[in-house]
Design an enzyme around this catalytic site. Sequence first.
Site, short mmCIF file in Angstrom:
data_model
loop_
_atom_site.label_atom_id
_atom_site.label_comp_id
_atom_site.label_asym_id
_atom_site.label_seq_id
_atom_site.Cartn_x
_atom_site.Cartn_y
_atom_site.Cartn_z
N LYS A 263 63.03 40.95 1.85
CA LYS A 263 62.53 41.72 2.90
C LYS A 263 63.53 42.53 3.48
O LYS A 263 64.55 42.35 3.99
CB LYS A 263 62.34 40.91 4.16
CG LYS A 263 61.70 41.61 5.52
CD LYS A 263 61.31 40.69 6.56
CE LYS A 263 60.79 41.00 7.74
NZ LYS A 263 61.90 42.00 8.55
N SER B 253 65.30 38.34 5.21
CA SER B 253 65.74 39.29 6.35
C SER B 253 67.12 39.16 6.72
O SER B 253 67.90 39.42 5.82
CB SER B 253 64.72 38.96 7.58
OG SER B 253 65.30 39.94 8.66
N ASP C 18 78.28 41.35 -2.57
CA ASP C 18 78.60 42.60 -2.93
C ASP C 18 80.36 42.81 -2.76
O ASP C 18 80.99 43.33 -3.42
CB ASP C 18 78.18 43.51 -1.87
CG ASP C 18 76.89 44.07 -2.35
OD1 ASP C 18 76.37 43.57 -3.39
OD2 ASP C 18 76.32 45.19 -1.76
#
Length: 538
Positions: free
Chosen positions: A314, A289, A300
């Site tokens: 998740k 999460s 990224d």
Amino acid sequence: MPSLRKKLLIGSLVLPLLAGGFVIQSTEARDGARLFDQVLSLVADRFVDTVTTATLYEKAARGLVEELNDPYSELLTPKQLQRFSTTSTGRYGGVGMQIENQEGSITVVKVFPNTPAEAAGVVEGDRIVAVDTASTRGWSTERVSEALLGTPGTKVNVTFGRPGVQQPIQHRLTRAQIHIPAVPYALLLDGNIGYVPLQTFNESASQEVRDAVTRLQRQGARSFILDIRQNPGGILDQGLAVADLFLKRGQEIASVRGRKGPAETYVSRAGQHIPDVPLVVLINGYSASASEIVAGALQDHDRGLVLGTTSYGKGLVQTLFPLEGGYALKMTTAKWYTPSGRSIQKDRVADTSDVNGNDEEEQLPDSLETEHVKRDRPAFRSDAGRIVYGGGGITPDMIIPEDTATTREQEFAKIIAPKAGTVRSVMYTYALELKGQVTQGFTPRPEWREEFYRRLTAAGVTVDKALYDAAAPMVDRWLSNQTARFAFGDSSAFRRTIPEDPQITRAVELLNKGQTQQDLFALAQATPVTGRRPNHQR
């Protein structure tokens, strides 16, 4: 005007279809409502046991949510909501202890700092035998917890039994606002590597990370390890805020896309609090999460080297809807995506939820990926063009398996598993006795292992002596780590585990070699993946 006419024209063409659909949906709704009323009436009138109307409606509502087949959506009772709020915020009114049932005894397994329990001298391993005037014999952990929780400023009498102490220990504790730290400690490794373990995303997580990093920088830290292994997530806003600490102003952190309306994009707004010092982010199969939001954003944007094993997966967002009567509906309302556009959701089948409102899955996460498995997942690109993967968790830039037990150690652990509560209880008791006999940097002694075996046998845990001796390294680690925790605290116990932790060991090696973040990526690409201890028989 032309664009406006076009929108109106499209709307007029679609209108008849919507109207027709409305008629169909209305008929289906009426039929469904009639079916529900008939079943409800029959159950209320003819079921063998009497069920109150309120109970029937609650069961119907709970069944509706369960039939969504979403492991993260559930109807919370008032008690479950209270426990859920405590877990999410990290604050509650109580005395500051974590407890669990060990072979029928409610045992203190953690005493939080700066709490009434710590001030009274409660220690891990103490057993709660009475609360106020009631014996806790036969009580569940939840019942004891509910008796200890309460409004700050109120008092509760707690009677403890302590191994080695004949007389019961009685304390009159004044409940207080308890804060469970998100960062239990932070320390320097190898002189200038700051280590920050983030255990949960409660309401103070980002501030605690910021404070820990600032303190370590003053002590000379020039690079960092952010450890979010085992971190199950928590408050979405705190996940965004932690990522914000490391990213430049205006960089995207995540986007959330629901069933209706445009996507919400979250960007870094505070500006980079933590400068471009080399950073390694540790994750594993239990990082979920909000942990994955942080790891995904830093990966990224090439801000952190992600190391470890693939995260839980998740990629869903839940919203908590308050309901009448103190109930609440926790329901999945959206999916979130990393800045590169990848969803990391791994589909699972709903099973059951425990009494604390925690989600349980059919199986534990399998976080070890082969190159073949990675190739089957959708590939995306980081800002610098590095390949990152979506569709089932955050795949580390450098996969380093966690250390594994030998075959004989695995056999030993499997045999004692049914008696895990007894084993922990015996270990707690013995470690409490040993803590006064050790100094920093102590080495476990063979006689400790022999005494531990004798105590296990006396407690009804039967293990073949040859197998027990073959698992000696594992037993020594258990005993020494628990003793170190009792004697010197969590941070000292953690330092003892570093040589046994290939993920931290590799992170330290990389940070000692790399002067910049780009250096870390180059080293990770050039370094062959090892780190798993050979699984030899012995």
